[in-house]
Write a protein that holds these residues in place. Structure first.
Motif, PDB file in Angstrom:
ATOM      1  N   LEU A 120       1.377   6.399   2.316  1.00 24.54           N
ATOM      2  CA  LEU A 120       2.292   7.577   2.648  1.00 24.54           C
ATOM      3  C   LEU A 120       3.632   7.292   1.829  1.00 24.54           C
ATOM      4  CD1 LEU A 120       1.091   7.785   6.330  1.00 24.54           C
ATOM      5  CD2 LEU A 120       0.251   9.181   4.330  1.00 24.54           C
ATOM      6  N   ALA A 121       4.161   6.506   1.748  1.00 23.89           N
ATOM      7  CA  ALA A 121       5.556   6.341   1.197  1.00 23.89           C
ATOM      8  C   ALA A 121       5.498   6.806  -0.407  1.00 23.89           C
ATOM      9  CB  ALA A 121       6.028   4.876   1.274  1.00 23.89           C
ATOM     10  N   PHE A 122       4.388   6.516  -0.787  1.00 22.48           N
ATOM     11  CA  PHE A 122       4.375   6.842  -2.270  1.00 22.48           C
ATOM     12  C   PHE A 122       4.092   8.469  -2.474  1.00 22.48           C
ATOM     13  CE2 PHE A 122       0.790   8.268  -5.043  1.00 22.48           C
ATOM     14  CZ  PHE A 122       1.377   8.357  -6.280  1.00 22.48           C
ATOM     15  N   LEU A 123       3.224   8.910  -1.418  1.00 21.28           N
ATOM     16  CA  LEU A 123       3.158  10.612  -1.460  1.00 21.28           C
ATOM     17  C   LEU A 123       4.495  11.035  -1.052  1.00 21.28           C
ATOM     18  CD1 LEU A 123      -0.206  10.637   0.295  1.00 21.28           C
ATOM     19  CD2 LEU A 123       0.160  10.933  -2.175  1.00 21.28           C
ATOM     20  N   ALA A 124       5.564  10.481  -0.368  1.00 22.07           N
ATOM     21  CA  ALA A 124       6.589  11.144   0.341  1.00 22.07           C
ATOM     22  C   ALA A 124       7.554  11.055  -1.023  1.00 22.07           C
ATOM     23  CB  ALA A 124       7.216  10.272   1.209  1.00 22.07           C
ATOM     24  N   TRP A 163      10.220  11.760   5.847  1.00 26.01           N
ATOM     25  CA  TRP A 163       8.942  11.095   5.796  1.00 26.01           C
ATOM     26  C   TRP A 163       9.128   9.614   5.006  1.00 26.01           C
ATOM     27  CZ3 TRP A 163       4.916  13.833   2.211  1.00 26.01           C
ATOM     28  CH2 TRP A 163       3.710  12.991   2.452  1.00 26.01           C
ATOM     29  N   GLU A 164       9.989   9.482   3.995  1.00 24.90           N
ATOM     30  CA  GLU A 164      10.160   8.271   3.156  1.00 24.90           C
ATOM     31  C   GLU A 164      10.802   7.352   4.140  1.00 24.90           C
ATOM     32  OE1 GLU A 164      11.222  11.070  -0.872  1.00 24.90           O
ATOM     33  OE2 GLU A 164      12.703   9.801   0.280  1.00 24.90           O
ATOM     34  N   VAL A 165      11.758   7.619   4.864  1.00 25.93           N
ATOM     35  CA  VAL A 165      12.442   6.708   5.760  1.00 25.93           C
ATOM     36  C   VAL A 165      11.394   6.094   6.797  1.00 25.93           C
ATOM     37  CG1 VAL A 165      14.346   6.167   7.623  1.00 25.93           C
ATOM     38  CG2 VAL A 165      14.814   7.602   5.428  1.00 25.93           C
ATOM     39  N   ILE A 166      10.773   6.969   7.250  1.00 20.60           N
ATOM     40  CA  ILE A 166       9.778   6.638   8.386  1.00 20.60           C
ATOM     41  C   ILE A 166       8.492   5.532   7.758  1.00 20.60           C
ATOM     42  CG2 ILE A 166       8.198   7.215  10.009  1.00 20.60           C
ATOM     43  CD1 ILE A 166       9.755   9.762  10.719  1.00 20.60           C
ATOM     44  N   VAL A 169      -7.796 -10.640  -1.094  1.00 22.77           N
ATOM     45  CA  VAL A 169      -7.837 -12.291  -1.539  1.00 22.77           C
ATOM     46  C   VAL A 169      -7.727 -13.220  -0.368  1.00 22.77           C
ATOM     47  CG1 VAL A 169      -6.593 -14.002  -2.616  1.00 22.77           C
ATOM     48  CG2 VAL A 169      -6.829 -11.719  -3.796  1.00 22.77           C
ATOM     49  N   HIS A 170      -7.027 -12.858   0.818  1.00 25.13           N
ATOM     50  CA  HIS A 170      -6.936 -13.662   1.928  1.00 25.13           C
ATOM     51  C   HIS A 170      -8.284 -13.457   2.690  1.00 25.13           C
ATOM     52  CE1 HIS A 170      -5.248 -16.392   4.684  1.00 25.13           C
ATOM     53  NE2 HIS A 170      -5.230 -15.158   5.731  1.00 25.13           N
ATOM     54  N   GLN A 171      -9.083 -12.537   2.633  1.00 28.83           N
ATOM     55  CA  GLN A 171     -10.205 -12.141   3.162  1.00 28.83           C
ATOM     56  C   GLN A 171     -10.258 -12.241   4.750  1.00 28.83           C
ATOM     57  OE1 GLN A 171     -12.899 -15.114   1.608  1.00 28.83           O
ATOM     58  NE2 GLN A 171     -13.244 -14.105  -0.259  1.00 28.83           N
ATOM     59  N   ASN A 172      -8.943 -11.545   5.191  1.00 29.18           N
ATOM     60  CA  ASN A 172      -9.028 -11.579   6.563  1.00 29.18           C
ATOM     61  C   ASN A 172      -7.948 -10.052   6.929  1.00 29.18           C
ATOM     62  OD1 ASN A 172      -8.630 -11.636   9.510  1.00 29.18           O
ATOM     63  ND2 ASN A 172      -7.191 -13.498   9.335  1.00 29.18           N
ATOM     64  N   VAL A 173      -8.745  -8.996   6.761  1.00 25.68           N
ATOM     65  CA  VAL A 173      -8.427  -7.654   7.073  1.00 25.68           C
ATOM     66  C   VAL A 173      -8.176  -7.592   8.583  1.00 25.68           C
ATOM     67  CG1 VAL A 173      -8.875  -5.315   6.672  1.00 25.68           C
ATOM     68  CG2 VAL A 173      -9.577  -6.849   4.939  1.00 25.68           C
ATOM     69  N   SER A 174      -6.841  -7.302   8.913  1.00 27.97           N
ATOM     70  CA  SER A 174      -6.661  -6.973  10.334  1.00 27.97           C
ATOM     71  C   SER A 174      -6.211  -5.354  10.528  1.00 27.97           C
ATOM     72  CB  SER A 174      -5.453  -7.607  10.738  1.00 27.97           C
ATOM     73  OG  SER A 174      -4.118  -7.570  10.077  1.00 27.97           O
ATOM     74  N   PRO A 175      -6.083  -4.795  11.634  1.00 28.28           N
ATOM     75  CA  PRO A 175      -5.762  -3.320  11.761  1.00 28.28           C
ATOM     76  C   PRO A 175      -4.246  -3.225  11.307  1.00 28.28           C
ATOM     77  CG  PRO A 175      -6.797  -4.055  13.703  1.00 28.28           C
ATOM     78  CD  PRO A 175      -6.744  -5.414  12.962  1.00 28.28           C
ATOM     79  N   ARG A 176      -3.341  -4.305  11.636  1.00 25.78           N
ATOM     80  CA  ARG A 176      -2.015  -4.037  11.099  1.00 25.78           C
ATOM     81  C   ARG A 176      -1.676  -4.039   9.450  1.00 25.78           C
ATOM     82  NH1 ARG A 176       1.531  -8.016  14.730  1.00 25.78           N
ATOM     83  NH2 ARG A 176      -0.218  -9.652  14.400  1.00 25.78           N
ATOM     84  N   SER A 177      -2.683  -4.968   8.904  1.00 26.15           N
ATOM     85  CA  SER A 177      -2.596  -4.901   7.423  1.00 26.15           C
ATOM     86  C   SER A 177      -3.339  -3.588   6.832  1.00 26.15           C
ATOM     87  CB  SER A 177      -3.212  -6.050   6.850  1.00 26.15           C
ATOM     88  OG  SER A 177      -4.767  -5.907   7.262  1.00 26.15           O
ATOM     89  N   VAL A 178      -4.092  -3.055   7.436  1.00 28.04           N
ATOM     90  CA  VAL A 178      -4.778  -1.691   7.038  1.00 28.04           C
ATOM     91  C   VAL A 178      -3.670  -0.628   7.269  1.00 28.04           C
ATOM     92  CG1 VAL A 178      -6.677  -0.072   7.428  1.00 28.04           C
ATOM     93  CG2 VAL A 178      -7.040  -2.591   7.297  1.00 28.04           C
ATOM     94  N   THR A 179      -3.064  -0.452   8.682  1.00 26.04           N
ATOM     95  CA  THR A 179      -2.005   0.420   8.779  1.00 26.04           C
ATOM     96  C   THR A 179      -0.871   0.206   7.911  1.00 26.04           C
ATOM     97  OG1 THR A 179      -2.544   0.064  11.065  1.00 26.04           O
ATOM     98  CG2 THR A 179      -0.548   1.282  10.739  1.00 26.04           C
ATOM     99  N   ALA A 180      -0.518  -1.008   7.335  1.00 31.88           N
ATOM    100  CA  ALA A 180       0.613  -1.285   6.687  1.00 31.88           C
ATOM    101  C   ALA A 180       0.313  -0.549   5.026  1.00 31.88           C
ATOM    102  CB  ALA A 180       1.047  -2.686   6.740  1.00 31.88           C
ATOM    103  N   ALA A 181      -0.801  -0.752   4.740  1.00 30.27           N
ATOM    104  CA  ALA A 181      -1.379  -0.392   3.362  1.00 30.27           C
ATOM    105  C   ALA A 181      -1.532   1.167   3.298  1.00 30.27           C
ATOM    106  CB  ALA A 181      -2.782  -0.920   3.209  1.00 30.27           C
ATOM    107  N   VAL A 182      -1.912   1.817   4.587  1.00 26.77           N
ATOM    108  CA  VAL A 182      -1.893   3.102   4.592  1.00 26.77           C
ATOM    109  C   VAL A 182      -0.486   3.790   4.399  1.00 26.77           C
ATOM    110  CG1 VAL A 182      -2.355   5.201   5.878  1.00 26.77           C
ATOM    111  CG2 VAL A 182      -4.210   3.271   5.752  1.00 26.77           C
ATOM    112  N   ALA A 183       0.531   3.196   5.306  1.00 24.32           N
ATOM    113  CA  ALA A 183       1.879   3.728   5.252  1.00 24.32           C
ATOM    114  C   ALA A 183       2.542   3.630   3.981  1.00 24.32           C
ATOM    115  CB  ALA A 183       2.515   2.801   6.439  1.00 24.32           C
ATOM    116  N   SER A 184       2.299   2.465   3.382  1.00 14.90           N
ATOM    117  CA  SER A 184       2.772   2.447   1.838  1.00 14.90           C
ATOM    118  C   SER A 184       2.205   3.478   0.883  1.00 14.90           C
ATOM    119  CB  SER A 184       2.326   1.038   1.379  1.00 14.90           C
ATOM    120  OG  SER A 184       2.800   0.839   0.112  1.00 14.90           O
TER     121      SER A 184
END
Length: 290
Positions: free
Chosen positions: A130-134, A21-24, A113-128
């Motif tokens: 998940l890494a913390f939880l792992a 889970w951590e690696v992924i 701060v950049h005020q330009n939320v994209s699906p990839r940035s949101v997914t990256a934040a969620v994956a990060s």
């Protein structure tokens, strides 16, 4: 020497699953952030670039270390490495949880701060996250083992030392950014803070290397006195750094959010050093009365 691989049932063990889970999750996170377009994350703003580099380094570093630990655990080669494996895995789990928690807060802040939320940035934040939880899950799995399997880093003094190292790592981007803000007449504050944090990070790394390398018996001083001395140095230096942080809050008219964050982390790290020093003094007193 033949390679020994885990048995089939070991691939369904909690430890194997959480490390996978951590690696992924870490790989997914830094891959998504690296693929972001400049319009999605402005890489030309120096104020954001320092923290972006810090986040990328954190994800890449722990992905690499965790992958190596995972591979060595699978092929059962960790016994051939001249380090304390139980202390290494506990250190990576706890420090990985703390560092991933930090970047899981920093990266969404950069995006907002950049005020330009994209699906990839949101997914990256969620994956990060998940890494913390792992990494947190791995910590609990390791803590469930017997005391002798956890090693020194699984004890309260060991966890405090990981917290001290984490605090020092957080100061690197904060000092880089806040150091550009004060006027030139306050440069001495920046230099004193850098020396304080640098010495403390160095002592934390030396302590970690001694513990991971099982060099405690080879120290020119008894190891408990060695740790007590480093804890005392950390307390004194962080007292100085904390006073400077409060002074900068009163002096600065802008970018106070960075200084306030630096002050909060400095206070938390100072508390970790103080409690660690109390543990060291208690241990020295117990041995002197034994």
């Amino acid at each position: 020497m033949p390679v020994i691989v885990l048995e089939a049932r070991d691939f369904a063990s909690p430890l194997f699953l959480v490390r996978t889970w951590e690696v992924i999750s870490t790989c997914t996170t830094f891959s998504l952030v690296a693929s972001l377009e400049p319009s999605e994350l402005n890489k030309n703003e120096s104020h954001l670039n320092t923290f972006r580099i810090f986040c990328m380094f954190t994800w890449c570093f722990f992905f690499t270390v965790t992958l190596l630990i995972h591979i060595l655990s699978v092929i059962q080669f960790h016994s051939l490495i001249p380090i304390s494996w139980k202390n290494l895995t506990m250190t990576v789990a706890v420090l990985g949880a703390l560092m991933c928690l930090s970047v899981s807060v920093i990266f969404p802040w950069i995006v907002m701060v950049h005020q330009n939320v994209s699906p990839r940035s949101v997914t990256a934040a969620v994956a990060s996250c998940l890494a913390f939880l792992a990494y947190t899950s791995e910590f609990y799995v390791l803590r469930a083992q017997a005391q002798e399997q956890r090693g020194y880093m699984g004890s309260m003094p060991g966890l405090l030392k990981i917290l001290q190292l984490w605090g020092g790592c957080q100061m690197i981007p904060l000092v880089v950014e806040s150091g550009c803000v004060p006027p030139s007449e306050y440069c001495w504050q920046l230099w004193v803070s850098c020396v304080s944090y640098g010495v403390c990070v160095l002592t934390s790394l030396v302590t970690l290397m001694v513990i991971l390398g099982d060099f405690a018996g080879r120290c020119f001083l008894p190891f408990d006195r060695f740790l007590a001395g480093f804890s005392l140095i950390g307390v004194l230096l962080y007292i100085v750094a904390t006073v400077i942080c409060f002074t900068k809050i009163l002096q600065m008219q802008k970018s106070k959010d960075l200084v306030i964050t630096e002050t909060a982390i400095a206070c938390l790290t100072l508390l970790a050093y103080t409690v660690d020093l109390a543990f060291s003094i208690k241990q020295l007193c117990d041995r002197s009365h034994a």
